[in-house]
Write a protein that holds these residues in place. Structure first.
Motif, PDB file in Angstrom:
ATOM      1  N   GLU A  76       0.827  -1.204   0.000  1.00 61.37           N
ATOM      2  CA  GLU A  76       0.000   0.000   0.000  1.00 61.37           C
ATOM      3  C   GLU A  76       0.863   1.258   0.000  1.00 61.37           C
ATOM      4  O   GLU A  76       0.567   2.224  -0.699  1.00 61.37           O
ATOM      5  N   VAL A 123       0.565   3.760  -3.107  1.00 58.27           N
ATOM      6  CA  VAL A 123      -0.016   5.086  -2.888  1.00 58.27           C
ATOM      7  C   VAL A 123       1.057   6.168  -2.989  1.00 58.27           C
ATOM      8  O   VAL A 123       0.769   7.290  -3.409  1.00 58.27           O
ATOM      9  N   ALA A 166      -3.706  11.247  -2.325  1.00 56.49           N
ATOM     10  CA  ALA A 166      -3.020  10.040  -1.869  1.00 56.49           C
ATOM     11  C   ALA A 166      -2.330  10.275  -0.525  1.00 56.49           C
ATOM     12  O   ALA A 166      -1.649  11.273  -0.336  1.00 56.49           O
TER      13      ALA A 166
END
Length: 229
Positions: free
Chosen positions: A67, A71, A143
């Motif tokens: 992640e 991101v 983000a």
């Protein structure tokens, strides 16, 4: 009397909700599938628990790292786009203002009003206006790598703990069916909660995750059976 009632939008939840649901779902599915697959190969209960615990730790770290990297790449792209837009605003202010006006006209605003709105927004926050209406970057969708990594790791650990606790508490002869059934119940609840939080159909959310969870556990159970022959 003003009958207008304020309503709360749900789109601001998409960033953390996606990471949290993905983490919890993967935690339940991957750990339960691992436990069922190893158990189907006639492994001892201690071996099953070790495999499940190792899967929990490795999965949580993998989710967090994945992640964060994913991101972060999105954040880097957003920063690069904003830098390009800022440079263009500084060098071609009138062109960027006309571009913004054209965007509003394409959305149905009258040309004179669109030009006035574009002028006022450019004077107030030129980059912010273009980030929202030209590039498509807004505060709710920005983000956030650390937030995504933490939510994924924490929810993966919580999700993985459910089938692991069942495997620890239940006798070996009942381990596979109880882990499978318990995990599917947890998955259906997770899907329902996620759908409710996101404003979607609870039934659809529950069925969606339950189906894929069943498929994953059935696949690993089949592989475990092959090694037990």
């Amino acid at each position: 009397m003003n009958q207008y009632k304020h309503h709360t939008h749900l789109s601001h939840r998409t960033g953390w909700l996606r990471a949290a649901v993905m983490g919890a779902n993967d935690g339940i599915v991957s750990t339960a599938s691992l436990i069922v697959g190893v158990a189907a190969a006639n492994t001892s209960q201690q071996g099953i628990l070790i495999a499940g615990l190792a899967g929990l730790v490795a999965g949580a770290m993998s989710m967090a790292a994945g992640e964060y990297v994913s991101v972060s790449s999105q954040a880097d792209t957003e920063k690069a786009d904003l830098a390009i837009e800022q440079k263009s605003i500084e060098q071609n202010f009138e062109f960027e203002q006309d571009e913004l006006s054209k965007i509003y006209q394409d959305r149905g605003v009258e040309p004179a009003i669109a030009k006035q709105v574009a002028q006022q927004l450019m004077e107030y926050d030129a980059l912010g206006a273009h980030a929202r209406d030209d590039i498509g970057i807004c505060d709710t969708g920005t983000a956030q790598p650390v937030q995504a990594a933490l939510y994924s790791a924490i929810t993966f650990t919580i999700g993985a703990a459910f089938p692991l606790i069942i495997a620890w508490l239940m006798p070996l002869n009942l381990l596979i069916p109880l882990v499978a059934i318990g995990s599917l119940v947890f998955l259906s609840l997770l899907g329902a909660i996620a759908a409710k939080t996101g404003g979607a159909s609870i039934f659809t959310g529950a069925i969606r995750v339950t189906f894929w969870g069943s498929l994953a556990m059935a696949s690993t159970a089949g592989i475990g059976q092959l090694f037990s022959l």
